[in-house]
Design a protein around this motif. Sequence first.
Motif, PDB file in Angstrom:
ATOM      1  N   UNK A 108      54.399   4.116  26.990  1.00 48.10           N
ATOM      2  CA  UNK A 108      53.837   4.035  25.500  1.00 48.10           C
ATOM      3  C   UNK A 108      54.851   4.121  24.684  1.00 48.10           C
ATOM      4  N   UNK A 109      54.734   4.055  23.280  1.00 48.17           N
ATOM      5  CA  UNK A 109      55.754   4.296  22.091  1.00 48.17           C
ATOM      6  C   UNK A 109      55.027   5.124  21.094  1.00 48.17           C
ATOM      7  N   UNK A 122      59.621   7.043  23.122  1.00 45.79           N
ATOM      8  CA  UNK A 122      58.847   6.617  24.378  1.00 45.79           C
ATOM      9  C   UNK A 122      57.879   7.974  24.739  1.00 45.79           C
ATOM     10  N   UNK A 123      56.754   7.721  24.872  1.00 42.73           N
ATOM     11  CA  UNK A 123      55.997   8.812  25.282  1.00 42.73           C
ATOM     12  C   UNK A 123      54.447   8.183  24.872  1.00 42.73           C
ATOM     13  N   UNK A 124      53.463   9.044  25.630  1.00 35.84           N
ATOM     14  CA  UNK A 124      51.960   8.799  25.749  1.00 35.84           C
ATOM     15  C   UNK A 124      51.405  10.001  24.817  1.00 35.84           C
ATOM     16  N   UNK A 125      50.289   9.613  23.800  1.00 35.86           N
ATOM     17  CA  UNK A 125      49.518  10.525  23.317  1.00 35.86           C
ATOM     18  C   UNK A 125      48.517  11.096  24.423  1.00 35.86           C
ATOM     19  N   UNK A 126      48.057  12.189  24.091  1.00 32.50           N
ATOM     20  CA  UNK A 126      47.243  12.718  25.145  1.00 32.50           C
ATOM     21  C   UNK A 126      46.009  11.918  25.380  1.00 32.50           C
ATOM     22  N   UNK A 127      45.301  11.235  24.400  1.00 33.43           N
ATOM     23  CA  UNK A 127      43.956  10.362  24.612  1.00 33.43           C
ATOM     24  C   UNK A 127      44.579   9.052  24.564  1.00 33.43           C
ATOM     25  N   UNK A 128      45.816   8.369  25.144  1.00 30.39           N
ATOM     26  CA  UNK A 128      46.063   7.072  25.171  1.00 30.39           C
ATOM     27  C   UNK A 128      45.213   6.752  26.498  1.00 30.39           C
ATOM     28  N   UNK A 221      43.632  -1.198  27.543  1.00 27.51           N
ATOM     29  CA  UNK A 221      44.498  -0.366  27.189  1.00 27.51           C
ATOM     30  C   UNK A 221      44.302  -0.016  25.552  1.00 27.51           C
ATOM     31  N   UNK A 222      44.408   1.109  25.207  1.00 21.58           N
ATOM     32  CA  UNK A 222      44.458   1.468  23.804  1.00 21.58           C
ATOM     33  C   UNK A 222      45.074   2.818  23.687  1.00 21.58           C
ATOM     34  N   UNK A 223      45.602   2.977  22.472  1.00 19.49           N
ATOM     35  CA  UNK A 223      46.171   4.232  22.191  1.00 19.49           C
ATOM     36  C   UNK A 223      46.047   4.755  20.897  1.00 19.49           C
ATOM     37  N   UNK A 224      45.174   5.903  20.422  1.00 18.14           N
ATOM     38  CA  UNK A 224      45.209   6.483  19.345  1.00 18.14           C
ATOM     39  C   UNK A 224      46.394   6.837  18.495  1.00 18.14           C
ATOM     40  N   UNK A 225      46.218   7.212  17.350  1.00 22.76           N
ATOM     41  CA  UNK A 225      47.423   7.801  16.585  1.00 22.76           C
ATOM     42  C   UNK A 225      47.934   8.974  16.914  1.00 22.76           C
TER      43      UNK A 225
END
Length: 522
Positions: A108-109, A122-128, A221-225
Amino acid sequence: MTVTAPYRSALPAGRDGITRTLRAEWTKFRTVRGWMITTVAAALVTMLLGLLFAVGSRTSCSVGPVEVACPAVPLGPGGEAVQDRFFFANQTLTGDGSITARVTSMTGVITYPPPDHDKLVSGLVPWAKAGIMIKASAAPGSSYAAVTLTGRHGVRMQDDFTHDTAGRPGGVTAAAPRWLRLTRSGGTLTGYESPDGTRWTEIGTARPAALPATVRAGLFVTSPSDMTVKANTMGGSIVQARFTQASAVFDRVEVRGRASGAWRGDDVGDDGGKTDWERYHRPSGLLQAGGTLTVTGSGDIAPSRDGVRVESTLTGVVLGLILVIVVAVMFVTAEYRRGLIRTTLLAEPRRGRVLAAKAAVAGAVAFVTGLTAGAVAVPLSVAVLRAGGNHVLPVSPLTEVRVVAGVAALFAATAVLAVALGALYRRSVAAVTTGIVLLVVPYVIATASVLPDAASEWLTRLSPAAGFAILQSIPEYAHVTGHYTPSDGYYPLAPWAGMAVLCLYAALALGLAVTRLRRRDA
């Protein structure tokens, strides 16, 4: 002793005695015009301030120079407001079947995180989330169940936005992929996970509310703020949210049952408001290369917190409570000030019964006052808010009833506490001041963002202000990223648990007052 015993035997006893004492105290209350007027004022203030808030709140959106109504927020199967934005690579599936996939990569970004806010990382938020889903349709808010790998919370099974079941922890790498499976049998969906595609572990089952015979089954796939909370030097917190995006690589994808053979891509919930990152760098979508599918998306699949809460219509409750405290205290102290308490205790020497009757009368009057105020303020103000274009977060009828009844319970418990304080202090100013300091001041401080978040939470956990939790209409969800503090309308205790804390204070104060009344002269 020869005088006291015959005197006591002539007094009303048992249920008749209690009834007469209650009737006597109610007669005292209703015959004092000032108390009745102030009680009515408490109800009117609660109603009118809530209505004033609603009248002064208007929301609209624009298309160019034209003002238009804002788009409707999607509703989930349970009627709650939801966020439902993600990219969905799917096929149609009719009847029973299953979908299985292996996740080999999840990246993720995150845009412009602290401390410098000057670069993309680069990175993933906890609830991606990346995984497999069976959904009623591609329409936002439609019923679904999913097995998903998250950024930091391992594998989860989620359904219909509000339900979340934990699987095994851990992430994914090319050397340690994660297998996911979701099966449908009638109205029941069962989620599984596996480290190798051979040994499967059941995560849980779900019965989504409204799945038709033909559904969509696929990869999402989804990624919150990305949210950060920074303590404010002036008290409270500074909350910042930044756009994020996630990508996942799937292979060994297999759909069993009567399914279509072609994958289609749906950008579910896309309202056209894409960020520059999505437009010019990496748009959401699906890439296929042989048996590998790469899915990229952003957004969230969760209950929504964006909107006006039902309890926002109760801004007048604090002032109403102050008036309740004043009336309940004076109901006791007026007799001490005029010396009439001796007459009361001569008529009913059971001092505990006298104080209990005063508390019961004051509590009952306050309950009716709060119930009337809440029953008028909430539905009327909500209607005015919606007419002004505001999105009011919907709640179930039972929750709305609980909020209205919560106003009544809050008024009643406060009145009992104030009666006890009046009996303890026997002076109006001291008792009223103590009541306000115990109940109103902690609430104002905790919700006005003048303390650190942790201090505000402890204040509304341990003080009588915990009772305000009875008014909270939107619950906190552990699987939703958010800033859950009293200033945002979230309390550390559940609604009835918070009310229990206030009632405990009232009961303790009443017990102390009864003890003092029995041990000291009137």
